[in-house]
Write a protein that holds these residues in place. Structure first.
Motif, PDB file in Angstrom:
ATOM      1  N   THR A 115      -5.969   7.229  -5.923  1.00  0.00           N
ATOM      2  CA  THR A 115      -6.252   8.091  -4.782  1.00  0.00           C
ATOM      3  C   THR A 115      -7.240   9.186  -5.184  1.00  0.00           C
ATOM      4  O   THR A 115      -8.193   9.478  -4.451  1.00  0.00           O
ATOM      5  CB  THR A 115      -4.942   8.719  -4.258  1.00  0.00           C
ATOM      6  OG1 THR A 115      -4.043   7.657  -3.956  1.00  0.00           O
ATOM      7  CG2 THR A 115      -5.162   9.572  -3.040  1.00  0.00           C
ATOM      8  N   PRO A 154       1.611  11.935  -0.050  1.00  0.00           N
ATOM      9  CA  PRO A 154       2.840  11.175  -0.259  1.00  0.00           C
ATOM     10  C   PRO A 154       2.505   9.697  -0.523  1.00  0.00           C
ATOM     11  O   PRO A 154       1.411   9.257  -0.188  1.00  0.00           O
ATOM     12  CB  PRO A 154       3.594  11.338   1.062  1.00  0.00           C
ATOM     13  CG  PRO A 154       2.560  11.705   2.058  1.00  0.00           C
ATOM     14  CD  PRO A 154       1.424  12.350   1.327  1.00  0.00           C
ATOM     15  N   GLY A 155       3.412   8.965  -1.147  1.00  0.00           N
ATOM     16  CA  GLY A 155       3.100   7.574  -1.501  1.00  0.00           C
ATOM     17  C   GLY A 155       3.263   6.598  -0.362  1.00  0.00           C
ATOM     18  O   GLY A 155       4.035   5.648  -0.441  1.00  0.00           O
ATOM     19  N   ILE A 156       2.524   6.843   0.732  1.00  0.00           N
ATOM     20  CA  ILE A 156       2.619   5.927   1.874  1.00  0.00           C
ATOM     21  C   ILE A 156       1.219   5.426   2.242  1.00  0.00           C
ATOM     22  O   ILE A 156       0.230   6.030   1.821  1.00  0.00           O
ATOM     23  CB  ILE A 156       3.292   6.607   3.100  1.00  0.00           C
ATOM     24  CG1 ILE A 156       2.555   7.918   3.416  1.00  0.00           C
ATOM     25  CG2 ILE A 156       4.753   6.878   2.841  1.00  0.00           C
ATOM     26  CD1 ILE A 156       3.037   8.592   4.670  1.00  0.00           C
ATOM     27  N   PRO A 157       1.116   4.350   3.047  1.00  0.00           N
ATOM     28  CA  PRO A 157      -0.211   3.819   3.346  1.00  0.00           C
ATOM     29  C   PRO A 157      -1.132   4.872   3.957  1.00  0.00           C
ATOM     30  O   PRO A 157      -0.724   5.652   4.825  1.00  0.00           O
ATOM     31  CB  PRO A 157       0.064   2.698   4.347  1.00  0.00           C
ATOM     32  CG  PRO A 157       1.449   2.279   4.058  1.00  0.00           C
ATOM     33  CD  PRO A 157       2.177   3.507   3.610  1.00  0.00           C
ATOM     34  N   SER A 158      -2.363   4.890   3.480  1.00  0.00           N
ATOM     35  CA  SER A 158      -3.411   5.782   3.987  1.00  0.00           C
ATOM     36  C   SER A 158      -3.115   7.267   3.884  1.00  0.00           C
ATOM     37  O   SER A 158      -3.753   8.070   4.560  1.00  0.00           O
ATOM     38  CB  SER A 158      -3.765   5.442   5.437  1.00  0.00           C
ATOM     39  OG  SER A 158      -4.443   4.212   5.449  1.00  0.00           O
ATOM     40  N   ALA A 159      -2.169   7.635   3.043  1.00  0.00           N
ATOM     41  CA  ALA A 159      -1.839   9.059   2.910  1.00  0.00           C
ATOM     42  C   ALA A 159      -3.043   9.833   2.391  1.00  0.00           C
ATOM     43  O   ALA A 159      -3.281  10.987   2.755  1.00  0.00           O
ATOM     44  CB  ALA A 159      -0.663   9.245   1.962  1.00  0.00           C
ATOM     45  N   GLY A 160      -3.822   9.169   1.539  1.00  0.00           N
ATOM     46  CA  GLY A 160      -4.979   9.826   0.951  1.00  0.00           C
ATOM     47  C   GLY A 160      -5.965  10.298   2.005  1.00  0.00           C
ATOM     48  O   GLY A 160      -6.682  11.287   1.809  1.00  0.00           O
ATOM     49  N   ASN A 179      -2.373   3.406  -8.714  1.00  0.00           N
ATOM     50  CA  ASN A 179      -1.440   4.548  -8.722  1.00  0.00           C
ATOM     51  C   ASN A 179      -0.139   4.167  -9.424  1.00  0.00           C
ATOM     52  O   ASN A 179       0.386   4.893 -10.265  1.00  0.00           O
ATOM     53  CB  ASN A 179      -1.102   4.982  -7.287  1.00  0.00           C
ATOM     54  CG  ASN A 179      -2.270   5.684  -6.601  1.00  0.00           C
ATOM     55  OD1 ASN A 179      -3.226   6.082  -7.257  1.00  0.00           O
ATOM     56  ND2 ASN A 179      -2.198   5.821  -5.276  1.00  0.00           N
ATOM     57  N   ASP A 204      -6.958   0.777   0.265  1.00  0.00           N
ATOM     58  CA  ASP A 204      -5.652   1.330  -0.078  1.00  0.00           C
ATOM     59  C   ASP A 204      -4.851   0.364  -0.963  1.00  0.00           C
ATOM     60  O   ASP A 204      -4.077   0.782  -1.825  1.00  0.00           O
ATOM     61  CB  ASP A 204      -4.887   1.628   1.224  1.00  0.00           C
ATOM     62  CG  ASP A 204      -3.792   2.656   1.020  1.00  0.00           C
ATOM     63  OD1 ASP A 204      -3.670   3.160  -0.107  1.00  0.00           O
ATOM     64  OD2 ASP A 204      -3.061   2.937   1.981  1.00  0.00           O
ATOM     65  N   SER A 240       0.825  -1.216   0.000  1.00  0.00           N
ATOM     66  CA  SER A 240       0.000   0.000   0.000  1.00  0.00           C
ATOM     67  C   SER A 240       0.849   1.253   0.000  1.00  0.00           C
ATOM     68  O   SER A 240       0.483   2.263   0.598  1.00  0.00           O
ATOM     69  CB  SER A 240      -0.923   0.052   1.226  1.00  0.00           C
ATOM     70  OG  SER A 240      -1.919  -0.910   1.098  1.00  0.00           O
ATOM     71  N   SER A 241       1.987   1.199  -0.645  1.00  0.00           N
ATOM     72  CA  SER A 241       2.843   2.383  -0.679  1.00  0.00           C
ATOM     73  C   SER A 241       3.543   2.503  -2.032  1.00  0.00           C
ATOM     74  O   SER A 241       4.356   1.652  -2.388  1.00  0.00           O
ATOM     75  CB  SER A 241       3.871   2.308   0.450  1.00  0.00           C
ATOM     76  OG  SER A 241       4.888   3.249   0.241  1.00  0.00           O
ATOM     77  N   SER A 242       3.197   3.569  -2.761  1.00  0.00           N
ATOM     78  CA  SER A 242       3.855   3.780  -4.064  1.00  0.00           C
ATOM     79  C   SER A 242       5.342   4.041  -3.859  1.00  0.00           C
ATOM     80  O   SER A 242       6.150   3.642  -4.682  1.00  0.00           O
ATOM     81  CB  SER A 242       3.306   4.999  -4.789  1.00  0.00           C
ATOM     82  OG  SER A 242       1.940   5.036  -4.787  1.00  0.00           O
ATOM     83  N   MET A 250      -1.473  10.044  -8.876  1.00  0.00           N
ATOM     84  CA  MET A 250      -2.193   9.006  -8.142  1.00  0.00           C
ATOM     85  C   MET A 250      -3.643   8.937  -8.603  1.00  0.00           C
ATOM     86  O   MET A 250      -4.530   9.564  -8.012  1.00  0.00           O
ATOM     87  CB  MET A 250      -2.150   9.302  -6.648  1.00  0.00           C
ATOM     88  CG  MET A 250      -0.746   9.305  -6.107  1.00  0.00           C
ATOM     89  SD  MET A 250      -0.760   9.288  -4.332  1.00  0.00           S
ATOM     90  CE  MET A 250       0.977   9.147  -3.992  1.00  0.00           C
ATOM     91  N   ARG A 262      -6.074   0.779  -4.649  1.00  0.00           N
ATOM     92  CA  ARG A 262      -5.825   2.098  -5.246  1.00  0.00           C
ATOM     93  C   ARG A 262      -4.325   2.348  -5.404  1.00  0.00           C
ATOM     94  O   ARG A 262      -3.896   3.018  -6.351  1.00  0.00           O
ATOM     95  CB  ARG A 262      -6.544   3.213  -4.490  1.00  0.00           C
ATOM     96  CG  ARG A 262      -5.997   3.608  -3.157  1.00  0.00           C
ATOM     97  CD  ARG A 262      -6.665   4.885  -2.662  1.00  0.00           C
ATOM     98  NE  ARG A 262      -6.071   5.320  -1.428  1.00  0.00           N
ATOM     99  CZ  ARG A 262      -6.592   5.140  -0.218  1.00  0.00           C
ATOM    100  NH1 ARG A 262      -7.743   4.534  -0.087  1.00  0.00           N
ATOM    101  NH2 ARG A 262      -5.965   5.576   0.862  1.00  0.00           N
ATOM    102  N   THR A 263      -3.519   1.789  -4.500  1.00  0.00           N
ATOM    103  CA  THR A 263      -2.064   1.957  -4.669  1.00  0.00           C
ATOM    104  C   THR A 263      -1.585   1.224  -5.925  1.00  0.00           C
ATOM    105  O   THR A 263      -0.731   1.718  -6.662  1.00  0.00           O
ATOM    106  CB  THR A 263      -1.311   1.459  -3.418  1.00  0.00           C
ATOM    107  OG1 THR A 263      -1.870   2.091  -2.270  1.00  0.00           O
ATOM    108  CG2 THR A 263       0.164   1.774  -3.488  1.00  0.00           C
TER     109      THR A 263
HETATM  110  N1  ASP Z   1      -1.236   4.473  -0.404  1.00  0.00           N
HETATM  111  C1  ASP Z   1      -1.313   5.309  -1.566  1.00  0.00           C
HETATM  112  C2  ASP Z   1      -0.023   5.245  -2.329  1.00  0.00           C
HETATM  113  O1  ASP Z   1       1.013   5.027  -1.762  1.00  0.00           O
HETATM  114  C3  ASP Z   1      -1.639   6.713  -1.240  1.00  0.00           C
HETATM  115  C4  ASP Z   1      -3.049   6.801  -0.676  1.00  0.00           C
HETATM  116  O2  ASP Z   1      -3.973   6.928  -1.454  1.00  0.00           O
HETATM  117  O3  ASP Z   1      -3.228   6.668   0.522  1.00  0.00           O
HETATM  118  O4  ASP Z   1      -0.013   5.403  -3.528  1.00  0.00           O
END
Ligand code: ASP
Length: 419
Positions: A312, A351-357, A393, A386, A273-275, A309, A389-390
């Motif tokens: 997202t 940012p491309g991290i879990p649940s950033a959206g 992305n 997530d 879950s992290s781009s 993204m 969607r990741t």
């Molecule tokens: N987890 C997504 C990503 O890393 C970002 C997000 O939508 O929370 O691309």
């Protein structure tokens, strides 16, 4: 005995991970067996993500410097830059449009009782973020002491600094030839390490998915099922029809060819879950399997992983409309247009991290006067959504690299000399 290919191992591991997670979730909560299995999966998954993060920043830095220097040397940087931004803009706009249309048609949440979520909303205090605050935070975050940015893992600031160094290397010409060679070799070296890390990918992905599935509260599916189904549906339509359709129209690369080359990155994105954490794998797939030239992949992927993204953006738009339905507010056309732009902006800043959206979602809600606290309703289902969607992305970044390469080369009279 000959092992199956890494691709096959990764896909099998992902399926096994989900099955294992379902089984773990059925064990008595808190039992020693469950605790031990969860602990083991946290450790194995953690090591895998840790290794990817370890190579991330040196990889972003060297790949952009080398990419920009080579493009600039062949006077292509302008065209690549414009095509990349145009693709990011168009694909994200399509994603949000799809979300708005589908959510207006299916109206998830209409007629549901907000009362059942009242507790969740009461206990939640969101960080308020206005549009101007968001802008200044985003803009100022772009320029940072490069050593601080490298150390803190601020990917966007590293991208900007690397971009400037790449241009300087070309302007400086022969004088800085050694530094450019050093960067090229550092990039190759890190990619070799990425190859080693990928051998661990099947195990890491299995552990991450087992843990994710085992720790989900399945009771929520009943109340949020309709909305979750809609989000999964539109994300899939975008990932399976829209993006591959754009790719085929421009490059004639078939969805199957693309999928074969991109699989490692798509599954890694799904599990982490992290781009950002997936980026080393994305670069590897784009260059080595999809055969995008280094100077293009090295530029489009790191930039795309932080700003492009689609998954997202479409999630934020449909979630905003879902919340509006829940609280019984009808958003008019102008408000929906605001949601359209804010969802694009919010995904750009995530940012491309879990649940950033989820964090940037506050801004989308507030832009049309919806309660930011409503995020509490979305949080419990966010980790599951997530995953997919990741993947979308990351898919968008790879499709973008192929499309940019095609457009730039087809109009090019002075082609970039291959590696
Ligand atoms: N987890 C997504 C990503 O890393 C970002 C997000 O939508 O929370 O691309």
């Amino acid at each position: 005995m000959k092992l199956p290919s890494l691709n096959t191992q990764i896909v099998t591991a992902a399926i096994l991970g989900i099955v294992l997670g379902l089984w773990l979730g059925r064990l008595t909560p808190g039992s020693t067996a469950q605790e031990a299995a969860l602990y083991a999966s946290t450790m194995v998954g953690g090591v895998f993500i840790g290794l990817l993060k370890m190579v991330l920043i040196p990889l972003v830095f060297t790949s952009i410097v080398v990419g920009v220097a080579n493009l600039q040397a062949h006077r292509q940087i302008h065209k690549v830059w414009m095509t990349t931004l145009a693709f990011f803009g168009i694909s994200m706009a399509l994603a949000v449009l799809l979300a708005l249309v589908a959510t207006n048609v299916f109206k998830p949440g209409a007629g549901m009782h907000l009362g059942m979520f009242a507790d969740a909303m009461q206990n939640f205090h969101s960080e308020q973020l206005t549009v101007s605050e968001f802008f200044s935070k985003f803009l100022l975050g772009l320029f940072q002491n490069p050593f601080a940015a490298l150390a803190q893992g601020n990917v966007l600031a590293v991208v900007i600094f690397a971009f400037i160094v790449g241009i300087a290397l070309v302007v400086g010409g022969e004088r800085y030839r050694n530094i450019l060679n050093l960067m090229q070799e550092a990039f190759d070296l890190i990619m070799m390490i990425v190859g080693w890390i990928m051998r661990l990918a099947p195990l890491g992905i299995m552990a991450l998915l087992a843990r994710l599935v085992a720790t989900q509260d399945t009771g929520l599916f009943a109340s949020m099922g309709e909305f979750m189904l809609l989000v999964v549906g539109i994300t899939l339509v975008h990932g399976v029809i829209v993006l591959p359709g754009m790719l085929y129209m421009v490059t004639r690369v078939t969805p199957w060819q693309f999928c074969k080359g991109a699989r490692e990155a798509l599954v890694t994105a799904f599990a982490t879950s992290s781009s950002s954490a997936t980026m080393p794998v994305t670069i590897r797939c784009t260059e080595q399997h999809l055969k995008v030239r280094r100077e293009i992949a090295g530029f489009v992927i790191p930039l795309g992983a932080t700003v492009n993204m689609d998954g997202t953006a479409l999630y934020e738009a449909s979630a905003a409309l879902f919340i509006a339905n829940l609280v019984g507010i009808e958003l008019n056309l102008v408000q929906q247009l605001i949601v359209f732009f804010m969802a694009m902006l919010a995904s750009l800043g995530a940012p491309g991290i879990p649940s950033a959206g989820m964090v940037t979602m506050v801004m989308v809600l507030q832009s049309v006067g919806l309660p930011a606290e409503a995020i509490a309703i979305l949080l419990p289902i966010d980790r599951l959504l997530d995953t997919i969607r990741t993947s979308v992305n990351v898919e968008g970044d790879m499709v973008g690299s192929l499309i940019v390469q095609e457009i730039v080369s087809s109009s090019d009279t002075n082609p970039v000399i291959g590696r």
